[in-house]
Design an enzyme around this catalytic site. Structure first.
Site, PDB file in Angstrom:
ATOM      1  N   ARG A  44       0.791  -1.096   0.075  1.00  0.00           N
ATOM      2  CA  ARG A  44      -0.024   0.118  -0.035  1.00  0.00           C
ATOM      3  C   ARG A  44       0.805   1.127  -0.010  1.00  0.00           C
ATOM      4  NH1 ARG A  44      -3.794  -0.183   5.412  1.00  0.00           N
ATOM      5  NH2 ARG A  44      -4.660  -1.667   4.257  1.00  0.00           N
ATOM      6  N   LYS A  80       3.776  -8.005   4.309  1.00  0.00           N
ATOM      7  CA  LYS A  80       3.115  -7.002   3.858  1.00  0.00           C
ATOM      8  C   LYS A  80       4.157  -5.698   3.340  1.00  0.00           C
ATOM      9  CE  LYS A  80      -1.083  -4.766   3.278  1.00  0.00           C
ATOM     10  NZ  LYS A  80      -2.039  -5.425   2.685  1.00  0.00           N
ATOM     11  N   GLY A 176     -22.859  -2.616   2.324  1.00  0.00           N
ATOM     12  CA  GLY A 176     -21.857  -2.451   1.401  1.00  0.00           C
ATOM     13  C   GLY A 176     -22.216  -3.267   0.098  1.00  0.00           C
ATOM     14  N   ASN A 179     -18.098  -4.499  -4.923  1.00  0.00           N
ATOM     15  CA  ASN A 179     -17.646  -5.549  -5.866  1.00  0.00           C
ATOM     16  C   ASN A 179     -17.959  -7.099  -4.996  1.00  0.00           C
ATOM     17  OD1 ASN A 179     -16.547  -4.294  -7.823  1.00  0.00           O
ATOM     18  ND2 ASN A 179     -14.752  -3.981  -6.615  1.00  0.00           N
ATOM     19  N   VAL A 180     -17.734  -7.067  -3.588  1.00  0.00           N
ATOM     20  CA  VAL A 180     -18.064  -8.214  -3.052  1.00  0.00           C
ATOM     21  C   VAL A 180     -19.713  -8.336  -2.782  1.00  0.00           C
ATOM     22  CG1 VAL A 180     -17.363  -9.699  -0.925  1.00  0.00           C
ATOM     23  CG2 VAL A 180     -15.566  -8.612  -2.050  1.00  0.00           C
ATOM     24  N   LYS A 204     -26.364   1.875  -6.212  1.00  0.00           N
ATOM     25  CA  LYS A 204     -26.206   0.562  -6.045  1.00  0.00           C
ATOM     26  C   LYS A 204     -27.251  -0.233  -5.049  1.00  0.00           C
ATOM     27  CE  LYS A 204     -21.391   0.836  -6.028  1.00  0.00           C
ATOM     28  NZ  LYS A 204     -20.114   0.819  -5.348  1.00  0.00           N
ATOM     29  N   ASN A 257     -12.691  -6.214   5.741  1.00  0.00           N
ATOM     30  CA  ASN A 257     -11.463  -6.352   6.433  1.00  0.00           C
ATOM     31  C   ASN A 257     -11.418  -5.455   8.018  1.00  0.00           C
ATOM     32  OD1 ASN A 257      -9.784  -8.113   5.156  1.00  0.00           O
ATOM     33  ND2 ASN A 257      -9.310  -6.432   3.713  1.00  0.00           N
TER      34      ASN A 257
HETATM   35  P1  NAD Z   1     -16.009  -1.973  -2.834  1.00  0.00           P
HETATM   36  O1  NAD Z   1     -15.636  -0.529  -2.613  1.00  0.00           O
HETATM   37  O2  NAD Z   1     -16.434  -2.410  -4.285  1.00  0.00           O
HETATM   38  O3  NAD Z   1     -17.404  -1.901  -2.169  1.00  0.00           O
HETATM   39  C1  NAD Z   1     -17.649  -1.307  -0.913  1.00  0.00           C
HETATM   40  C2  NAD Z   1     -19.110  -0.666  -0.990  1.00  0.00           C
HETATM   41  O4  NAD Z   1     -19.250  -0.211   0.303  1.00  0.00           O
HETATM   42  C3  NAD Z   1     -19.115   0.369  -1.900  1.00  0.00           C
HETATM   43  O5  NAD Z   1     -20.363   0.166  -2.877  1.00  0.00           O
HETATM   44  C4  NAD Z   1     -19.583   1.598  -0.898  1.00  0.00           C
HETATM   45  O6  NAD Z   1     -20.456   2.631  -1.317  1.00  0.00           O
HETATM   46  C5  NAD Z   1     -20.229   0.990   0.291  1.00  0.00           C
HETATM   47  N1  NAD Z   1     -19.945   1.438   1.520  1.00  0.00           N
HETATM   48  C6  NAD Z   1     -19.031   2.585   2.091  1.00  0.00           C
HETATM   49  N2  NAD Z   1     -19.223   3.007   3.052  1.00  0.00           N
HETATM   50  C7  NAD Z   1     -20.453   2.470   3.592  1.00  0.00           C
HETATM   51  C8  NAD Z   1     -21.401   2.699   4.632  1.00  0.00           C
HETATM   52  N3  NAD Z   1     -21.233   3.637   5.750  1.00  0.00           N
HETATM   53  N4  NAD Z   1     -22.416   2.016   4.691  1.00  0.00           N
HETATM   54  C9  NAD Z   1     -22.887   1.183   3.757  1.00  0.00           C
HETATM   55  N5  NAD Z   1     -22.020   1.180   2.662  1.00  0.00           N
HETATM   56  C10 NAD Z   1     -20.896   1.795   2.408  1.00  0.00           C
HETATM   57  O7  NAD Z   1     -15.127  -2.906  -2.097  1.00  0.00           O
HETATM   58  P2  NAD Z   1     -15.147  -4.549  -2.099  1.00  0.00           P
HETATM   59  O8  NAD Z   1     -14.301  -5.124  -3.159  1.00  0.00           O
HETATM   60  O9  NAD Z   1     -16.513  -5.161  -2.291  1.00  0.00           O
HETATM   61  O10 NAD Z   1     -14.636  -4.961  -0.609  1.00  0.00           O
HETATM   62  C11 NAD Z   1     -15.435  -4.864   0.412  1.00  0.00           C
HETATM   63  C12 NAD Z   1     -14.676  -5.169   1.892  1.00  0.00           C
HETATM   64  O11 NAD Z   1     -14.416  -6.544   1.773  1.00  0.00           O
HETATM   65  C13 NAD Z   1     -13.618  -4.182   2.022  1.00  0.00           C
HETATM   66  O12 NAD Z   1     -13.358  -4.152   3.128  1.00  0.00           O
HETATM   67  C14 NAD Z   1     -12.458  -4.944   1.499  1.00  0.00           C
HETATM   68  O13 NAD Z   1     -11.222  -4.655   2.090  1.00  0.00           O
HETATM   69  C15 NAD Z   1     -12.881  -6.413   1.739  1.00  0.00           C
HETATM   70  N6  NAD Z   1     -12.490  -7.476   1.111  1.00  0.00           N
HETATM   71  C16 NAD Z   1     -12.591  -7.446  -0.338  1.00  0.00           C
HETATM   72  C17 NAD Z   1     -11.945  -8.624  -1.234  1.00  0.00           C
HETATM   73  C18 NAD Z   1     -12.097  -8.314  -2.484  1.00  0.00           C
HETATM   74  O14 NAD Z   1     -11.780  -9.407  -3.013  1.00  0.00           O
HETATM   75  N7  NAD Z   1     -12.511  -7.543  -3.024  1.00  0.00           N
HETATM   76  C19 NAD Z   1     -11.107  -9.564  -0.554  1.00  0.00           C
HETATM   77  C20 NAD Z   1     -10.896  -9.577   0.948  1.00  0.00           C
HETATM   78  C21 NAD Z   1     -11.433  -8.541   1.759  1.00  0.00           C
END
Ligand code: NAD
Length: 350
Positions: A44, A80, A176, A179-180, A204, A257
């Protein structure tokens, strides 16, 4: 900070301070444990308030990677790296210099993209070292497999806490819908779940409502819903002294996370309320499984087989927590440490 005292206490093998003047680079690579394999962890880039903050971040995150890999049963260790800089200071020269530091570790550390690092930046680092992952498009990105892993985790928790084999008819609140979270809603809908969702982006939320018949609630209403599972898939630190008293769901299982604001305090607070918490780094291990499989040559069948470990590992963690009367967070650490110690003792015997 007393550096050697701290790394001894946290169990780090090596911490590399990378410095150069032309280009100007300050980075820290922390290798926590290579007992299971080469240390893996993304890089990072942040303008930390001071060097101590950068060191604290990299030490904590690298140790977390060790436990994450051990719980996912992936033969890699934890590492890391942080580059101390404002993302506006990015340059090809900086990433190439950083790549040379990684190359100097001769494969002991493998990295990829994290906060403020793009796939393009990773490609620039790759000019100087082959020890990078995450530039391949073979798997279609980590989010779908991460969401599948979370689905498996929810199934394990529902099985253990509600003695229910399936998810049909259950109510799940998803915070949220990125993506996930978006993918998770799709899978939960396919399993007959009633969805309650929220996102700061109303677009969304409306999309998920129209696709999967989800009921949309305001962001601050998501905690207090009378549901079976609360799935945090947005931000870190959302399990804290303000939100935990509001939670009615008997299960917390989501992708975000660092969900616990304080690991000890808030995992205990959840336990005291009778809430079964799926440790985040265990349930969201699909992302790491994906990256690891890209590294060894992506094979979807193999990746999904490994993903199934999330279900079994969580059941093991819940059982340890129950019999030892400890939190699931502590139980996950015990399990990870046990797997690492076992791998090390096997290596010594070879
Ligand atoms: P992303 O940025 O695509 O989605 C996050 C969503 O949360 C967004 O739509 C955003 O608008 C929403 N959000 C932000 N603040 C909010 C709030 N206060 N209330 C409601 N919604 C809110 O991220 P992602 O890739 O979907 O990842 C989500 C979480 O999972 C993160 O914490 C990430 O670190 C963790 N994670 C992701 C992956 C991965 O494969 N992408 C893997 C491990 C962990």
């Amino acid at each position: 900070m007393k550096i050697f005292e701290t790394i001894e206490e946290m169990g780090h093998e090596q911490v590399l301070f990378c410095h150069g003047q032309n280009p100007n680079i300050k980075a820290i690579i922390a290798i926590h444990d290579t007992g299971l394999g080469p240390a893996m962890g993304a890089t990072r880039m942040l303008p930390y308030v001071n060097e101590a903050a950068a060191l604290k971040d990299v030490l904590r995150l690298s140790r977390g990677m060790t436990y994450k890999a051990a719980c996912a049963n992936i033969p890699v260790g934890g590492g890391k790296a942080v580059i101390i800089a404002n993302p506006e200071e990015k340059s090809d020269e900086l990433f190439e210099a950083y790549g040379r530091f990684i190359e100097s570790l001769n494969g002991r550390f493998i990295t990829g993209q994290d906060v403020n690092i793009t796939p393009q930046d990773v490609c620039t680092i790759r000019r100087q070292t082959s020890h990078v992952v995450g530039t391949s498009e073979k798997s279609g990105g980590p989010a779908p497999i991460t969401a599948k892993g979370v689905l498996l985790g929810i199934k394990a928790a529902v099985n253990f806490r509600l003695q229910n084999q399936g998810l049909d008819g259950l109510k799940v609140a998803v915070q949220g819908l990125g993506n996930v979270g978006g993918n998770l809603c799709k899978y939960l809908h396919e399993h007959g779940v009633d969805l309650y969702v929220t996102d700061v982006s109303s677009e969304k939320a409306e999309l998920v409502a129209s696709l999967y018949g989800a009921k949309v609630v305001a962001p601050d209403e998501i905690y207090g819903l009378d549901v079976d599972v609360f799935a945090p898939c947005a931000l870190g630190g959302i399990l804290n002294s303000d939100t935990i008293p509001l939670i009615k769901a008997p299960i917390v299982a989501g992708a975000a996370n660092n969900q616990l604001e304080s690991e000890q305090l808030h995992s205990q607070a959840l336990k005291s309320k009778g809430i079964l918490y799926c440790p985040d780094y265990v349930i969201n291990g699909g992302g790491l499984i994906n990256v690891y499989n890209e590294m060894i040559g992506y094979d979807e069948t193999k990746a999904f087989q490994q993903l199934n470990n999330i279900y079994d590992t969580l059941l093991e963690i819940f059982a340890i927590a129950q019999s030892a009367e400890i939190t699931t967070y502590e139980a996950s650490r015990h399990l990870a440490q046990e797997r690492i110690n076992k791998a090390k003792s096997l290596k010594t015997k070879e």
